[in-house]
Write a protein that holds these residues in place. Structure first.
Motif, PDB file in Angstrom:
ATOM      1  N   ASN A  99       0.809  -1.214   0.000  1.00  0.00           N
ATOM      2  CA  ASN A  99       0.000   0.000   0.000  1.00  0.00           C
ATOM      3  C   ASN A  99       0.846   1.269   0.000  1.00  0.00           C
ATOM      4  OD1 ASN A  99       0.980   0.054   2.620  1.00  0.00           O
ATOM      5  ND2 ASN A  99      -0.994  -0.302   3.598  1.00  0.00           N
ATOM      6  N   THR A 100       2.177   1.117  -0.060  1.00  0.00           N
ATOM      7  CA  THR A 100       3.039   2.300  -0.135  1.00  0.00           C
ATOM      8  C   THR A 100       3.305   2.724  -1.581  1.00  0.00           C
ATOM      9  OG1 THR A 100       5.078   0.995  -0.099  1.00  0.00           O
ATOM     10  CG2 THR A 100       4.182   1.693   2.020  1.00  0.00           C
ATOM     11  N   VAL A 101       2.917   1.897  -2.556  1.00  0.00           N
ATOM     12  CA  VAL A 101       3.094   2.266  -3.969  1.00  0.00           C
ATOM     13  C   VAL A 101       2.058   3.316  -4.336  1.00  0.00           C
ATOM     14  CG1 VAL A 101       2.967   1.452  -6.353  1.00  0.00           C
ATOM     15  CG2 VAL A 101       4.094   0.055  -4.611  1.00  0.00           C
ATOM     16  N   GLY A 102       2.544   4.416  -4.945  1.00  0.00           N
ATOM     17  CA  GLY A 102       1.647   5.512  -5.264  1.00  0.00           C
ATOM     18  C   GLY A 102       1.390   5.715  -6.734  1.00  0.00           C
ATOM     19  N   ALA A 103       2.172   5.064  -7.610  1.00  0.00           N
ATOM     20  CA  ALA A 103       1.996   5.272  -9.047  1.00  0.00           C
ATOM     21  C   ALA A 103       2.588   4.105  -9.817  1.00  0.00           C
ATOM     22  CB  ALA A 103       2.650   6.576  -9.504  1.00  0.00           C
ATOM     23  N   ILE A 104       2.133   3.951 -11.051  1.00  0.00           N
ATOM     24  CA  ILE A 104       2.645   2.938 -11.966  1.00  0.00           C
ATOM     25  C   ILE A 104       3.237   3.663 -13.169  1.00  0.00           C
ATOM     26  CG2 ILE A 104       2.083   0.949 -13.411  1.00  0.00           C
ATOM     27  CD1 ILE A 104      -0.365   0.511 -11.586  1.00  0.00           C
ATOM     28  N   ASN A 105       4.533   3.508 -13.384  1.00  0.00           N
ATOM     29  CA  ASN A 105       5.192   4.138 -14.532  1.00  0.00           C
ATOM     30  C   ASN A 105       5.148   3.211 -15.741  1.00  0.00           C
ATOM     31  OD1 ASN A 105       5.830   6.487 -13.228  1.00  0.00           O
ATOM     32  ND2 ASN A 105       7.997   6.030 -12.939  1.00  0.00           N
ATOM     33  N   ILE A 106       4.865   3.791 -16.908  1.00  0.00           N
ATOM     34  CA  ILE A 106       4.896   3.037 -18.166  1.00  0.00           C
ATOM     35  C   ILE A 106       6.028   3.587 -19.023  1.00  0.00           C
ATOM     36  CG2 ILE A 106       3.694   2.570 -20.321  1.00  0.00           C
ATOM     37  CD1 ILE A 106       1.182   2.246 -18.933  1.00  0.00           C
ATOM     38  N   TYR A 107       6.889   2.688 -19.482  1.00  0.00           N
ATOM     39  CA  TYR A 107       7.998   3.041 -20.361  1.00  0.00           C
ATOM     40  C   TYR A 107       7.758   2.416 -21.735  1.00  0.00           C
ATOM     41  CZ  TYR A 107      10.565   4.550 -16.211  1.00  0.00           C
ATOM     42  OH  TYR A 107      10.951   5.202 -15.061  1.00  0.00           O
ATOM     43  N   VAL A 108       8.032   3.206 -22.776  1.00  0.00           N
ATOM     44  CA  VAL A 108       7.814   2.759 -24.148  1.00  0.00           C
ATOM     45  C   VAL A 108       9.055   3.090 -24.972  1.00  0.00           C
ATOM     46  CG1 VAL A 108       6.287   2.880 -26.161  1.00  0.00           C
ATOM     47  CG2 VAL A 108       5.367   3.282 -23.871  1.00  0.00           C
ATOM     48  N   SER A 109       9.414   2.198 -25.870  1.00  0.00           N
ATOM     49  CA  SER A 109      10.554   2.458 -26.755  1.00  0.00           C
ATOM     50  C   SER A 109      10.088   3.185 -28.007  1.00  0.00           C
ATOM     51  CB  SER A 109      11.219   1.141 -27.159  1.00  0.00           C
ATOM     52  OG  SER A 109      10.394   0.435 -28.080  1.00  0.00           O
ATOM     53  N   GLY A 110      11.052   3.669 -28.788  1.00  0.00           N
ATOM     54  CA  GLY A 110      10.762   4.126 -30.131  1.00  0.00           C
ATOM     55  C   GLY A 110      10.624   2.937 -31.057  1.00  0.00           C
ATOM     56  N   PRO A 111      10.244   3.143 -32.304  1.00  0.00           N
ATOM     57  CA  PRO A 111      10.086   2.028 -33.232  1.00  0.00           C
ATOM     58  C   PRO A 111      11.416   1.325 -33.491  1.00  0.00           C
ATOM     59  CG  PRO A 111       9.952   4.118 -34.398  1.00  0.00           C
ATOM     60  CD  PRO A 111       9.949   4.443 -32.950  1.00  0.00           C
ATOM     61  N   ASN A 112      11.432   0.009 -33.321  1.00  0.00           N
ATOM     62  CA  ASN A 112      12.614  -0.816 -33.577  1.00  0.00           C
ATOM     63  C   ASN A 112      13.821  -0.379 -32.744  1.00  0.00           C
ATOM     64  OD1 ASN A 112      11.121  -2.199 -35.649  1.00  0.00           O
ATOM     65  ND2 ASN A 112      11.543  -0.450 -36.999  1.00  0.00           N
TER      66      ASN A 112
END
Length: 208
Positions: free
Chosen positions: A124-137
């Protein structure tokens, strides 16, 4: 103000008689190490961290048990190519946990990515979910956005305005140890059976 001791399986903070119980642990010998005014604690079966403000917290941030499900969609503004997506958890102090290997998806020109089954934290101490995305290829991932805990799906339509690079691949929380030491920017821990663990440099909540 940071006197810690165990008695009958209970962890106490403060000098007797003005001490307070802060945790109930198994009755095992406890190791402590102080780094930057915070105390890291383990008894070979459990771990915790005492902050400089005297609050007992989890040691490190959990790694998601799974990765989200990806599907290419026809709407969006992305270039054609193969994209990588991964998620991490961030606690309420801003510390970020590790991630597993990224998921991949092939996107057509002008398409996007539907991200579903986003993993949720146990702590319950987690406050956010980060999403990481790459560029194409590309195999480098960058911060696409931060989601509120409880968000299980999102659509990614573009990747031309992203943030910092992803740097926590394969990191995980520090495991329980019987001996703790600090040296030269790392915490080292030894567990029964002869295993020695050590943290990433200056990242005291995680091992690689």
């Amino acid at each position: 103000d940071k006197f810690l001791f165990m008695r009958n399986g209970l962890l106490y903070l403060g000098l007797p008689p003005s001490h307070a119980q802060i945790a109930s642990w198994s009755d095992r010998p406890v190791a402590y190490v102080e780094v930057n005014d915070e105390i890291y604690i383990s008894n070979g079966a459990q771990t915790a961290k005492l902050t400089s403000a005297g609050a007992l917290r989890t040691w490190g941030v959990e790694r998601p048990a799974t990765q989200p499900t990806l599907a290419a969609v026809a709407f969006g503004a992305m270039y054609a190519g193969r994209y990588q997506v991964t998620v991490t958890f961030v606690d309420d102090t801003g510390e970020e946990g590790g991630s597993q290997l990224a998921q991949v998806v092939d996107v057509a020109e002008g398409g996007g990515i539907a991200v579903t089954a986003i993993p949720q934290p146990v702590s319950n101490t987690v406050g956010a979910i980060n999403i990481y995305v790459s560029g194409p290829n590309d195999d480098k991932r960058f911060l696409w956005g931060a989601l509120a805990v409880g968000t299980t799906s999102v659509n990614i339509n573009r990747t031309d305005d992203m943030g910092r690079a992803h740097s926590t691949l394969d990191l995980d929380v520090f495991p329980p140890c019987d001996i703790l030491e600090y040296y030269n920017g790392r915490i080292y821990g030894a567990a029964r059976g002869g295993i020695v663990w050590y943290t990433d440099p200056l990242r005291y909540g995680a091992i690689r």
